[in-house]
Enzyme design. Structure first.
Site, PDB file in Angstrom:
ATOM      1  CB  CYS A  87      49.691  51.471   7.651  1.00 44.15           C
ATOM      2  SG  CYS A  87      50.181  50.153   6.541  1.00 44.15           S
ATOM      3  CG  HIS A 116      45.823  55.936   5.882  1.00 41.60           C
ATOM      4  ND1 HIS A 116      47.116  55.866   6.356  1.00 41.60           N
ATOM      5  CD2 HIS A 116      45.518  54.676   5.465  1.00 41.60           C
ATOM      6  CE1 HIS A 116      47.565  54.631   6.243  1.00 41.60           C
ATOM      7  NE2 HIS A 116      46.625  53.886   5.702  1.00 41.60           N
ATOM      8  CG  HIS A 171      51.218  53.232   2.515  1.00 38.52           C
ATOM      9  ND1 HIS A 171      51.585  53.808   3.720  1.00 38.52           N
ATOM     10  CD2 HIS A 171      50.152  52.437   2.788  1.00 38.52           C
ATOM     11  CE1 HIS A 171      50.786  53.376   4.674  1.00 38.52           C
ATOM     12  NE2 HIS A 171      49.906  52.552   4.142  1.00 38.52           N
TER      13      HIS A 171
END
Lengths: 281, 406
Positions: free
Chosen positions: B163, B300, B334
């Site tokens: 990620c 994040h 996400h």
């Protein structure tokens, strides 16, 4: 032009389990035997991690481990590169996805990421340096080598004088075997530094690298030697095997002390790598 | 190092196709999340799915690259006159001087997953032929496709660090430009829905049944999304003012970045966020910027408890006072390997629009979170924005953007 010093090499491939062994094989290719890499690779991780980790990651860790003392290596920038990823784990997950209830294993899932090898390395060595995991398809080795030289020479990385670069790919699982060029396992690791005054290991040579339009200019020998034949065989067996073009040149420079050049493909262009002996002051 | 200019950008997410739709979604608090309806995936969850992706066909000469991930890249590239800006860059610098640096976590592996589900594979154990492994499944596929489509011949790579992938490409491309290996680069990320990530995150019990609610007391975890985001990055012109006066846009510069490893656990961040702290601190150091100058942080903020709390702990260590921040994953889900680039562009929009998006979907703030989570969008001067991306393997990257050179 980017330059760095090559201070150590790690290698794990059939019949090759150390830099020293590769040097010997290049001197006496008739003694080479493509003995498969042991099924059990020497543990380097804590037992609970070792049990979880997949084969391709063990290959990478074993090659990296040959580069020297962990206390020193943990300060180095980390670059882990592979073309095809953890394809065994992909195969296992995809088979689970084809089963009723799709029972994907959480450990296999976290092993499936492209940066699995890098992650386990940083955990095992407690290395908190920047870590990059790369893919460049069939040119992954060139992509990785150039990136290592870039990271070492970039002004933002001035506090990191060393970089470890690991290139590796495994034998694909059965469904992919007929599709890919990889026929055998291969991992190699380079320890590169900005300076050649390194405390524990002797510098092998200086590398200077350029991107160039033109291709190889060396005359192609019409009569390949036994070493050429052997190298071609290994190079053709794994995407990362092309590293041997560079490593063989390093070994020759070590034996005769003469500068030489290697040209590697890099997309539409080429990487010209000059290898120069290091004169100890 | 001189800052780098984000001279053009585009993105396509569940929240919208192209920059304008994404900006409107941010300003009107319109989420792109929907109840999972992806293939025959039976998980009770929400996803950030890009509409119309199944109808995208790549140009015929590139049909070997046809897969969901490259279709998403192709769709995104059509927006915001991005291709025209690349053509100009090619004319200015030459095709061999424009690099391609993309991040992805799963590339086109959906193709292979689906092949495993076919009766043919079940019966024979063989994949269909022809099977375009390198053009679709292989991790390099996204950059390979973009280079072929836009006929670029400069340096290229794919970074795949889960990620944080498409945050790290900004640092990587900037180094190649600094060292003279290229003059400009397409940086970005592409990740698309696939079964490995949906069932994989589910196996880790990180998927929410509800929509993802970052920093919420009752959060349940992630909503998975898909996105493609591209930026044309280049050297800041010697006379930066000239650029601004010619475009009317507020310029956006990449001022600094920080990268680190947690060295802790493969799928869980360090409990004190030590790597996250290092990455943020390095980004500030590089930009020679004080923590007090940061106006807003695009978090994040995945909406898993452990991510939200450790990110906040790291920020408590870095910021002397709570800083305005929010996660935009309530809009997009996400987007994994694309998240870094998506949120870099959202950060650029914050600078250009002087707007800080709310923490969408957050209802009741987790009292453990000490930063100033924005419960409503806010319009005010924004000059410096940080964005965080943290990935599996403990891989961290923070980027710092500004509208002026420090």
């Amino acid at each position: 032009m980017l330059s760095a010093y090559l201070s150590n090499v790690g290698i794990l491939a059939p019949g090759l389990d150390s830099w020293q062994r590769l040097v010997e094989v290049l001197q006496q290719p008739e003694n080479y035997q493509a003995t498969p890499i042991e099924k059990k690779i020497v543990p380097f991780l804590p037992a609970n991690e070792h049990r979880r980790v997949s084969r391709v990651t063990l290959l990478a860790l074993a090659a990296a481990r040959q580069l020297g003392d962990v206390e020193e290596l943990r300060q180095a920038l980390q670059i882990f590169s592979l073309s095809d990823g953890d394809i065994t784990t992909f195969d296992q997950i995809s088979r689970a996805l084809a089963m009723p209830g799709r029972p994907v294993s959480p450990i296999k899932f976290h092993n499936s990421v492209h940066n699995s090898g890098a992650g386990y390395w940083s955990i095992a060595t407690d290395s908190q340096t920047p870590s990059t995991s790369l893919g460049g398809g069939l040119q992954t080795f060139s992509v990785s080598l150039l990136d290592a030289m870039v990271q070492l020479n970039a002004s933002d990385n001035q506090s990191h004088r060393e970089c470890l670069m690991v290139c590796y790919d495994e034998i694909p699982s059965a469904p992919f075997l007929p599709l890919l060029t990889i026929k055998d396992e291969f991992a190699c690791a380079l320890r590169l530094s900005l300076n050649h005054t390194h405390p524990s290991s002797q510098t092998l040579c200086k590398l200077e690298i350029n991107i160039e339009d033109c291709g190889p200019q060396e005359p192609v020998s019409t009569q390949p030697t036994a070493v050429d034949t052997l190298l071609t065989e290994i190079i053709n067996s794994n995407t990362q095997g092309i590293a041997l073009l560079l490593l063989a040149a390093v070994a020759r420079l070590q034996s005769d002390g003469k500068a030489r050049q290697v040209v590697l493909p890099y997309f539409e262009q080429h990487l010209r790598i000059k290898l120069k002996p290091v004169t100890v002051c | 190092m001189r800052p780098f200019l984000l001279s053009h950008y585009t993105l396509t997410t569940a929240a919208g196709c192209g920059s304008k739709e994404n900006l409107r979604a941010l300003q009107t608090q319109h989420s792109g999340l929907q109840k999972n309806n992806f293939l025959d995936v039976e998980l009770d969850t929400w996803i950030g799915r890009v509409a119309g992706l199944e109808d995208i066909s790549l140009p015929e000469h590139l049909s070997a690259f046809q897969c969901r991930n490259n279709a998403l890249a192709y769709m995104a590239l059509q927006q915001d006159n991005f291709i025209a800006s690349i053509e100009q860059a090619k004319q200015r610098f030459g095709a061999h001087r424009v690099g391609v640096f993309l991040g992805t976590s799963t590339s086109g592996i959906l193709e292979s997953e689906l092949a495993y589900q076919t009766e043919t594979f079940q019966a024979s154990g063989q994949l269909p032929k022809p099977f375009y492994f390198y053009q679709r499944h292989n991790i390099f596929s996204a950059s390979d496709f973009v280079r072929h489509y836009l006929q670029l011949e400069g340096p290229a790579q794919v970074i795949s660090t889960a990620c944080s992938s498409s945050a790290k490409v900004f640092a990587s491309a900037a180094r190649y430009i600094e060292l003279g290996l290229c003059d400009a680069a397409i940086v970005g990320g592409v990740d698309s829905l696939c079964m490995t990530t949906l069932y994989g995150f589910n196996s880790l019990e990180l998927i929410a049944q509800d929509v993802c609610r970052p920093a919420d007391k009752h959060r349940q975890g992630l909503s998975i999304g898909e996105a493609a985001a591209f930026v044309l990055l280049e050297k800041t012109p010697q006379n930066a003012a000239e650029h601004t006066s010619s475009t009317n846009d507020i310029p956006v510069y990449l001022l600094g970045w920080g990268e680190s490893s947690d060295a802790w656990h493969m799928s869980t961040p360090h409990p004190e966020g030590r790597g996250a702290y290092q990455a943020m601190q390095q980004a500030l150091n590089m930009a020679q910027c004080s923590e007090r100058q940061v106006d807003y942080v695009n978090l994040h903020g995945t909406a898993t408890r452990v991510n939200d709390v450790t990110e906040d702990k790291a920020m408590q260590r870095l910021f002397s006072q709570p800083v305005a921040c929010s996660s935009t994953k309530g809009w997009t889900g996400h987007t994994l390997g694309a998240a870094g680039a998506v949120e870099a562009i959202y950060s650029a929009m914050s600078l250009q629009e002087n707007f800080m998006p709310a923490s969408l979907q957050t209802r009741e703030l987790d009292p453990q979170i000490k930063q100033n989570i924005l419960m409503a969008g806010r319009t005010q001067d924004v000059h410096t924005v940080m964005t965080n991306s943290f990935g599996f393997g403990g891989n961290n990257c923070s980027l710092l953007f500004g509208d002026q050179i420090c």
